[in-house]
Design an enzyme around this catalytic site. Structure first.
Site, mmCIF file in Angstrom:
data_model
loop_
_atom_site.group_PDB
_atom_site.id
_atom_site.type_symbol
_atom_site.label_atom_id
_atom_site.label_comp_id
_atom_site.label_asym_id
_atom_site.label_seq_id
_atom_site.Cartn_x
_atom_site.Cartn_y
_atom_site.Cartn_z
ATOM 1 N N ASP A 146 0.827 -1.204 0.000
ATOM 2 C CA ASP A 146 0.000 0.000 0.000
ATOM 3 C C ASP A 146 0.864 1.258 0.000
ATOM 4 O O ASP A 146 0.599 2.209 -0.743
ATOM 5 C CB ASP A 146 -0.927 -0.004 1.211
ATOM 6 C CG ASP A 146 -1.827 1.211 1.229
ATOM 7 O OD1 ASP A 146 -2.673 1.327 0.327
ATOM 8 O OD2 ASP A 146 -1.682 2.061 2.119
ATOM 9 N N HIS A 147 1.897 1.279 0.815
ATOM 10 C CA HIS A 147 2.757 2.456 0.890
ATOM 11 C C HIS A 147 3.597 2.630 -0.369
ATOM 12 O O HIS A 147 4.053 3.735 -0.654
ATOM 13 C CB HIS A 147 3.654 2.374 2.125
ATOM 14 C CG HIS A 147 2.920 2.656 3.405
ATOM 15 N ND1 HIS A 147 3.553 2.964 4.591
ATOM 16 C CD2 HIS A 147 1.589 2.692 3.685
ATOM 17 C CE1 HIS A 147 2.640 3.167 5.537
ATOM 18 N NE2 HIS A 147 1.450 2.991 5.002
#
Length: 712
Positions: A225-226
């Site tokens: 996600d990051h």
């Protein structure tokens, strides 16, 4: 007759001249009006940004910064992201001022030159920020130049893509829930915290662990996600609504959208009336201005490219490198070592929230390609592994190719690490997220397609938050025999936010890595959704400050982003759209949960996508329901097929290099970059020691010989 004709022609010419002159004057007046409006707004917004920065620095220097200020440190926009968000805010505020101070009837009034407004603000056109070299075998840091037809597609600091039109109270920017009496589909939206209290929360931690997924499974989701998305918060637009008023007095206005506590909420006794909430940063609209609705920024590249390691801005990427070495290495910590192995460098911008967590340890936060790297201890642990792997690869490539310079070593190691993240995600992670839906949404790779849009969609940033349901309440540290390590082997999650000192001064990353491998993720359960460690104690690393509610933040963020409701997304995915309690009960296979949701939302149409998607029963062998499987699967398919530098795309790697890359594994990453000697072969599955563990000598190594150049 001829004289009359000449007179008519003359009069017509005069009339045309007067009309043209009138248009020119009107245009000039319009341009002047725009220029004046933008100038006033820029002064106001620049002051707001400066005040915010100064206030944050002052707050973190104090003895008692708030939860809000600690989290703001990581969500604070910097560099080009800051400029893009500031321009977006100036654009929107200028439009409001022009509507208020002129005869504009609405924002799409044809008399308003939106192109002139954009240029005056400094938005410009969506062009690459770097010069594209079509022959380069390497990605740009910013993500520009990937798609040759549309070079800015997927680049950092652009708008998140909309798969469905935004839904705001006013059609432009005001979120539902902002105006008290305003309804959505005929009903008022419930308070985000009330939904969290009645649907998401639970008290008993018994029986919540996932018997088939390791804790690393949860942690890898956050890493991915990051790598793919980040929407920092914006600043407040005017002096009338300062952050102090938002945080201390719950005064809603501009970009302050506080999360109000419902009656009888236990936090009313300790935290006042609300949790402060600042809206996400947004960017200028782009030509041809078909929609002027607010679009949130993605501050990082949309590609799965290890940007969380290397950064998405050239200036940051350069700071993260060891440019004094000809080996293509990333910079490492010069103040602390993990029994001879490197840590990420400290972010020496003072003050640091990580130092506040333990005022006697004096350990700052780490610096990485993503500003959130030190948000929690397991995230920092995996960041450390990836940094070490880059430097290991660079040194090995230098041994194979002594003539390669530092730039080539850096780029080749970066390219391999990017491929590692792609392979682990698509081969090992996604199949056990999507389960039986994997082949439907992500069929076998057919090659790069330049007509596929790789941009991260706005809705994906909520769909991928299913991982919040997988976070357990504690983190364990284990010794070399996978037994509890030290007197504080098991720590409550909330004590590990912004906690780098536990790594540096209390055991290094090896005990945490073993915990990732041998402990389990939490299992999403319709009756036990999000642990209280996240729902009441988010960013509460010490007893001196009060925690936030991640579930309520997610729900408020849905509204902030103008997310369409649950049924709109069900329809988008070709799924049924329940209209009644009976229909919703059939979808959720849970009458009690369906009734609770409708008691709050009144109609399934209004259910926020984050809670609606996560409430669905999981697909076979997966960890999400049908709606999230659709949204996640579609996004990852587009990330893969729309990436010219995808590891399987012919020409990116040689055939022999691709064959070699297929042997990478997370277990090998651990063997090569820690002192851990026993690992499981399937790191994302739940494993019991010693039965499911093998010696590192039994784990395939990445053979780098295909990278040896012919010149050798």
């Amino acid at each position: 007759m001829l004289v009359c004709l000449h007179l008519q022609v003359f009069l017509a010419s005069v009339a045309l001249f007067e009309v043209a002159a009138s248009d020119t004057i009107a245009q000039a007046a319009s341009t002047t009006t725009i220029s004046d409006a933008v100038s006033k707004v820029k002064t106001q917004v620049n002051k707001a940004f400066l005040d915010s920065r100064t206030r944050l620095k002052t707050a973190l220097s104090s003895e008692a910064p708030t939860t809000r200020q600690l989290s703001e440190y990581f969500k604070h926009a910097k560099g080009r992201t800051r400029t893009a968000i500031r321009n977006g805010q100036v654009w929107e505020e200028s439009l409001k001022r022009l509507r208020r101070d002129t005869t504009l009837t609405n924002v799409t009034d044809p008399s308003l030159d939106l192109t002139a407004l954009s240029w005056e603000v400094g938005c410009g056109a969506p062009v690459p920020l770097v010069k594209c070299d079509e022959n380069s075998p390497y990605r740009t840091i910013t993500g520009d130049c990937n798609n040759r037809r549309s070079p800015a597609l997927g680049a950092a600091n652009r708008a998140l893509a909309r798969w469905l039109p935004a839904e705001y109270e006013d059609g432009l920017a005001v979120p539902f829930g902002w105006t008290q009496r305003k309804t959505r589909n005929g009903f008022r939206v419930p308070l985000a915290r009330e939904v969290s209290n009645k649907i998401v929360g639970y008290l008993d931690e018994e029986g919540v662990l996932d018997q088939n997924r390791s804790l690393l499974f949860m942690q890898w989701g956050q890493i991915v996600d990051h790598d793919l998305d980040f929407a920092p918060e914006t600043e407040l637009g005017s002096s009338e609504h300062s952050k102090v008023q938002c945080e201390e007095y719950c005064i809603q206005g501009d970009n302050c959208f506080p999360i109000m506590f419902p009656k009888n909420d236990p936090k009313l006794k300790t935290q006042g009336k609300c949790m402060p909430f600042f809206r996400a940063g947004f960017v200028c609209p782009t030509p041809p201005y078909q929609s002027l609705a607010r679009d949130q920024i993605n501050a990082v590249t949309s590609f799965l490219d290890a940007s969380l390691v290397y950064g998405s801005e050239p200036s940051l990427a350069s700071r993260l490198r060891n440019l004094s070495s000809p080996l293509g290495l990333m910079a490492v910590n010069q103040e602390a070592w993990d029994h001879g192995l490197a840590y990420p460098p400290f972010n020496n911008v003072k003050p640091s929230p990580c130092e506040f967590i333990n005022t006697t340890a004096h350990v700052p936060c780490f610096q990485a390609g993503d500003s959130r790297a030190s948000e929690q201890i397991l995230l920092a642990t995996v960041h450390t592994l990836l940094l070490r792997e880059h430097n290991r690869l660079a040194r090995e490539l230098k041994r194979l190719n002594p003539h390669w310079d530092g730039e080539m070593l850096y780029q080749e190691a970066r390219k391999i690490l990017g491929a590692f993240i792609q392979i682990i995600t698509f081969r090992d992670y996604l199949p056990i997220v999507l389960g039986s839906e994997m082949q439907k949404w992500i069929p076998p790779y057919q090659g790069y397609n330049n007509s596929v849009d790789p941009r991260i969609s706005n809705v994906f940033t909520f769909a991928f938050r299913f991982g919040h349901m997988e976070v357990p309440s504690t983190v364990s540290r284990l010794d070399e025999n996978y037994q509890p390590w030290g007197p504080e082997a098991e720590l409550p999650l909330h004590t590990l936010f912004f906690n780098t000192w536990r790594i540096i001064k209390d055991g290094g990353i090896d005990p945490l890595v073993r915990g990732l491998l041998a402990k389990k993720s939490k299992l999403m359960n319709q009756n036990k959704m999000v642990t209280s460690e996240l729902r009441n104690k988010l960013f509460q690393p010490t007893h001196k400050i009060h925690g936030f509610d991640l579930a309520a933040i997610n729900l408020q963020r849905c509204r902030d982003h103008g997310m369409p409701g649950y049924n709109s997304w069900r329809g988008f995915c070709g799924l049924s759209q329940p209209k009644t309690l009976k229909g919703l009960q059939a979808v959720l296979k849970n009458k009690i949960l369906a009734k609770k949701l409708l008691d709050l939302y009144k109609t399934p149409d209004n259910i926020d996508i984050w809670i609606g998607g996560n409430a669905e029963p999981m697909v076979e062998r997966g960890r999400v329901g049908p709606l999230l499987a659709c949204l996640l699967g579609r996004q990852f398919q587009q990330i893969r097929d729309g990436d010219r530098f995808w590891w399987e795309n012919p020409g990116v790697f040689t055939e022999k290099q691709r064959d070699s890359l297929q042997k990478v594994s997370f277990s090998r990453l651990i063997c090569d970059n820690t002192h851990v000697t026993k690992v499981p072969l399937h790191a994302f599955q739940a494993n019991n020691y010693p039965h499911d563990f093998v010696d590192c000598s039994a784990v395939d190594k990445l053979d780098l010989s295909p990278w040896a150049s012919r010149e050798n």
